[in-house]
Design an enzyme around this catalytic site. Structure first.
Site, PDB file in Angstrom:
ATOM      1  N   HIS A  76       0.939  -1.167  -0.080  1.00 25.15           N
ATOM      2  CA  HIS A  76      -0.054  -0.021  -0.268  1.00 25.15           C
ATOM      3  C   HIS A  76       0.690   1.359   0.212  1.00 25.15           C
ATOM      4  O   HIS A  76       2.000   1.241   0.710  1.00 25.15           O
ATOM      5  CB  HIS A  76      -0.975   0.116   1.294  1.00 25.15           C
ATOM      6  CG  HIS A  76      -1.553   1.158   1.421  1.00 25.15           C
ATOM      7  ND1 HIS A  76      -1.510   2.148   2.405  1.00 25.15           N
ATOM      8  CD2 HIS A  76      -2.761   1.791   0.610  1.00 25.15           C
ATOM      9  CE1 HIS A  76      -2.260   3.138   2.257  1.00 25.15           C
ATOM     10  NE2 HIS A  76      -3.119   3.027   1.317  1.00 25.15           N
ATOM     11  N   SER A  77       0.699   2.149  -0.899  1.00 29.43           N
ATOM     12  CA  SER A  77       1.161   3.453  -0.779  1.00 29.43           C
ATOM     13  C   SER A  77       2.821   3.250  -1.012  1.00 29.43           C
ATOM     14  O   SER A  77       3.256   2.803  -1.941  1.00 29.43           O
ATOM     15  CB  SER A  77       0.915   4.198   0.355  1.00 29.43           C
ATOM     16  OG  SER A  77       1.062   5.604   0.139  1.00 29.43           O
TER      17      SER A  77
END
Length: 237
Positions: A76-77
């Site tokens: 994520h990210s």
């Protein structure tokens, strides 16, 4: 049975997956949620030496010491930077890469190169503590990018968020075998909020790509839309 390894983004920790992991485990799958060095419950390990390579080594270590193979590696990210490096260093243990509203770097790119405007905003609120430049402080404007607005969700996250070493974001990712990396199947999950800040035409370009989804949610969709994320992840295996 599949094995998911979920790698969090900047300022977060393994805790951020608490709403998603029960859904994957209920379907009979194994799930690992490592916390990267210097963050979350490992914040006491913060040091000037922590960089992107440190975090790549963190996750490679989990795969190695847990004896994991054919993992569905989700980032994520900032975690997109990490999982790309992990897949390069441990390609024989990774079955699929999933970029969850994440950076998708090429060889030689840093997160600053991938997401320059957001990183500039993050650094504007940097502070130096014990020789470590830290960004994404919980009380900074940068955390608005997480897209979590429900007061209960914000309260749940607030005392768990930790500032992140800037060094991780400016270090370029160096790949040993970029060609081998491209042979690992990959999927992309984007959010409407992130696409709204992307260059014109980005959403249209994604519409024609295979193994690509768009979820109507903020950036921290594992917190605000765990069922939607679980449905996609379960459909991949």
């Amino acid at each position: 049975m599949a094995t998911y390894v979920l790698v969090h983004g900047g300022g977060h920790g393994g805790w951020c997956w608490q709403r998603l992991t029960p859904l994957l485990r209920a379907a009979g799958h194994e799930v690992y949620t490592p916390t990267l060095t210097g963050l979350g419950e490992r914040a006491h390990l913060l040091s000037p030496d922590i960089d992107l390579d440190t975090h790549i080594a963190d996750v490679v270590g989990v795969l190695t010491y847990e004896g994991l193979t054919e993992v569905v590696l989700v980032g994520h990210s900032y975690g997109g930077m990490v999982i790309t490096g992990v897949a390069d260093r441990a390609a024989d243990r990774v079955g699929r890469l999933v970029y969850l509203d994440a950076a998708i770097p090429e060889d030689g790119q840093s997160l600053v190169a991938v997401a320059g405007m957001l990183m500039a905003a993050a650094r504007a609120g940097s502070r130096v503590v014990d020789g470590v430049e830290l960004v994404l402080w919980p009380d900074s404007d940068a955390v608005r990018y997480y897209g979590v607005t429900d007061p209960d969700d914000v309260s749940w996250m607030w005392d768990k968020l930790t500032p992140h070493p800037w060094k991780c974001f400016e270090q370029p990712l160096r790949l040993n075998d970029p060609a081998a990396l491209t042979r690992i199947p990959r999927a992309e999950i984007h959010t409407t909020s992130s696409l709204a800040m992307s260059p014109p035409g980005t959403a249209e370009a994604l519409a024609g790509k295979e193994q690509t989804w768009v979820v109507d949610a903020g950036h921290d969709l594992m917190v605000t839309a765990p069922k939607a994320v679980a449905e996609i992840l379960l459909g991949l295996v």
